[in-house]
Design a protein around this motif. Sequence first.
Motif, PDB file in Angstrom:
ATOM      1  N   THR A 152      30.963  29.968  21.516  1.00 49.12           N
ATOM      2  CA  THR A 152      31.556  30.786  22.572  1.00 49.12           C
ATOM      3  C   THR A 152      31.129  30.303  23.948  1.00 49.12           C
ATOM      4  OG1 THR A 152      31.563  32.702  21.089  1.00 49.12           O
ATOM      5  CG2 THR A 152      31.791  33.131  23.438  1.00 49.12           C
ATOM      6  N   ILE A 153      29.834  30.007  24.087  1.00 49.37           N
ATOM      7  CA  ILE A 153      29.342  29.505  25.381  1.00 49.37           C
ATOM      8  C   ILE A 153      29.975  28.163  25.722  1.00 49.37           C
ATOM      9  CG2 ILE A 153      27.285  28.666  26.583  1.00 49.37           C
ATOM     10  CD1 ILE A 153      25.686  30.750  25.013  1.00 49.37           C
ATOM     11  N   PHE A 154      30.112  27.302  24.707  1.00 46.48           N
ATOM     12  CA  PHE A 154      30.728  25.990  24.949  1.00 46.48           C
ATOM     13  C   PHE A 154      32.182  26.143  25.385  1.00 46.48           C
ATOM     14  CE2 PHE A 154      33.298  22.513  23.195  1.00 46.48           C
ATOM     15  CZ  PHE A 154      32.776  21.444  23.914  1.00 46.48           C
ATOM     16  N   ILE A 155      32.921  27.015  24.697  1.00 43.43           N
ATOM     17  CA  ILE A 155      34.333  27.218  25.049  1.00 43.43           C
ATOM     18  C   ILE A 155      34.451  27.832  26.441  1.00 43.43           C
ATOM     19  CG2 ILE A 155      36.412  28.513  24.447  1.00 43.43           C
ATOM     20  CD1 ILE A 155      35.663  28.168  21.522  1.00 43.43           C
ATOM     21  N   GLY A 156      33.524  28.775  26.761  1.00 47.83           N
ATOM     22  CA  GLY A 156      33.564  29.380  28.098  1.00 47.83           C
ATOM     23  C   GLY A 156      33.325  28.357  29.189  1.00 47.83           C
ATOM     24  N   LEU A 167      33.837  25.179  28.935  1.00 46.41           N
ATOM     25  CA  LEU A 167      34.996  24.277  28.961  1.00 46.41           C
ATOM     26  C   LEU A 167      36.164  24.894  29.708  1.00 46.41           C
ATOM     27  CD1 LEU A 167      36.166  21.593  27.954  1.00 46.41           C
ATOM     28  CD2 LEU A 167      36.890  22.778  25.863  1.00 46.41           C
ATOM     29  N   VAL A 168      36.392  26.196  29.484  1.00 40.80           N
ATOM     30  CA  VAL A 168      37.490  26.872  30.190  1.00 40.80           C
ATOM     31  C   VAL A 168      37.230  26.887  31.687  1.00 40.80           C
ATOM     32  CG1 VAL A 168      38.628  29.106  30.497  1.00 40.80           C
ATOM     33  CG2 VAL A 168      38.188  28.240  28.197  1.00 40.80           C
ATOM     34  N   VAL A 169      35.967  27.141  32.071  1.00 43.52           N
ATOM     35  CA  VAL A 169      35.633  27.153  33.499  1.00 43.52           C
ATOM     36  C   VAL A 169      35.869  25.782  34.119  1.00 43.52           C
ATOM     37  CG1 VAL A 169      33.717  27.372  35.133  1.00 43.52           C
ATOM     38  CG2 VAL A 169      34.006  29.065  33.309  1.00 43.52           C
ATOM     39  N   GLN A 170      35.449  24.740  33.409  1.00 46.13           N
ATOM     40  CA  GLN A 170      35.659  23.385  33.936  1.00 46.13           C
ATOM     41  C   GLN A 170      37.144  23.056  34.050  1.00 46.13           C
ATOM     42  OE1 GLN A 170      33.344  21.385  35.138  1.00 46.13           O
ATOM     43  NE2 GLN A 170      31.734  22.904  34.652  1.00 46.13           N
ATOM     44  N   LEU A 171      37.920  23.508  33.056  1.00 50.21           N
ATOM     45  CA  LEU A 171      39.355  23.230  33.105  1.00 50.21           C
ATOM     46  C   LEU A 171      40.074  24.050  34.165  1.00 50.21           C
ATOM     47  CD1 LEU A 171      40.171  23.026  29.273  1.00 50.21           C
ATOM     48  CD2 LEU A 171      39.984  21.137  30.891  1.00 50.21           C
ATOM     49  N   MET A 172      39.556  25.270  34.425  1.00 50.61           N
ATOM     50  CA  MET A 172      40.219  26.127  35.398  1.00 50.61           C
ATOM     51  C   MET A 172      39.850  25.789  36.835  1.00 50.61           C
ATOM     52  SD  MET A 172      42.265  28.217  33.932  1.00 50.61           S
ATOM     53  CE  MET A 172      42.518  29.394  35.248  1.00 50.61           C
ATOM     54  N   ARG A 173      38.773  25.012  37.041  1.00 54.65           N
ATOM     55  CA  ARG A 173      38.344  24.715  38.397  1.00 54.65           C
ATOM     56  C   ARG A 173      39.427  23.966  39.200  1.00 54.65           C
ATOM     57  NH1 ARG A 173      32.424  22.431  38.948  1.00 54.65           N
ATOM     58  NH2 ARG A 173      32.084  24.571  38.171  1.00 54.65           N
ATOM     59  N   PRO A 174      40.038  22.915  38.665  1.00 55.32           N
ATOM     60  CA  PRO A 174      41.115  22.266  39.454  1.00 55.32           C
ATOM     61  C   PRO A 174      42.284  23.205  39.731  1.00 55.32           C
ATOM     62  CG  PRO A 174      40.357  20.833  37.689  1.00 55.32           C
ATOM     63  CD  PRO A 174      39.748  22.164  37.433  1.00 55.32           C
ATOM     64  N   LEU A 175      42.631  24.032  38.741  1.00 48.04           N
ATOM     65  CA  LEU A 175      43.729  24.974  38.964  1.00 48.04           C
ATOM     66  C   LEU A 175      43.369  25.994  40.032  1.00 48.04           C
ATOM     67  CD1 LEU A 175      44.825  25.638  35.259  1.00 48.04           C
ATOM     68  CD2 LEU A 175      45.899  24.128  36.934  1.00 48.04           C
TER      69      LEU A 175
END
Length: 206
Positions: A139-143, A145-153
């Motif tokens: 869960t922490i890894f996915i969170g 990863l989502v934060v890193q992916l959402m940063r450019p957006l």
Amino acid sequence: MTLSVQWLTIAAMMSAGLGMGIVFDGYRIFSNALKFPRWWLPILDLMYWIAAAIVVFQLLYASNNGEVRAYVFVGLVIGIVVYHWLFHRMTVVLFHWIIQAGKAVLLFLKRLLHFIIVKPVYFMYNVLKFVLGIGSAITIFIGNLVVQLMRPLWRLLMWLLRPLTRLLHKWLTPIWSRVSENSQLNKWMMNLKSIPARWMNWLRRK
């Protein structure tokens, strides 16, 4: 009273003497094994002698209608002496063996319950703990990863909204200036800011 009744009474009293010896040794051995407090021993002795008197009277009443004669005590003494002479050692060994066998059975049941109940529960607890640990890590890894992916957006969204934020800032600046010029509001804001300093001064005076 006939001779047969007398012999029957003597035999009954001898049996009572044997039984009294067996019960006395048994209760003494079991009380020591169970580690009763020492102040319990007089109470247990009293209970033993009361029970023995009741049993002897019942046997005496069944054999000669409860008549107390000298041969009654002779039969009791003979039974007790015969017990201590012939059966005392064997009875003590037997009772000690029963105690050891009982302890062995209880130990076996304890280990069996530990193997059947405690170990499976402990195993399931460890499995659940391991699964939850893996789930938390995933869960922490996915969170992250989502934060890193959402940063450019998020940066793109902020860039797209920049004209709107500038326009809002331009509209709201005059309104805020007029609000800040209000003396009553400024006084209220100053009072609000001075609350922590007043509280500290009050504590110092205490």
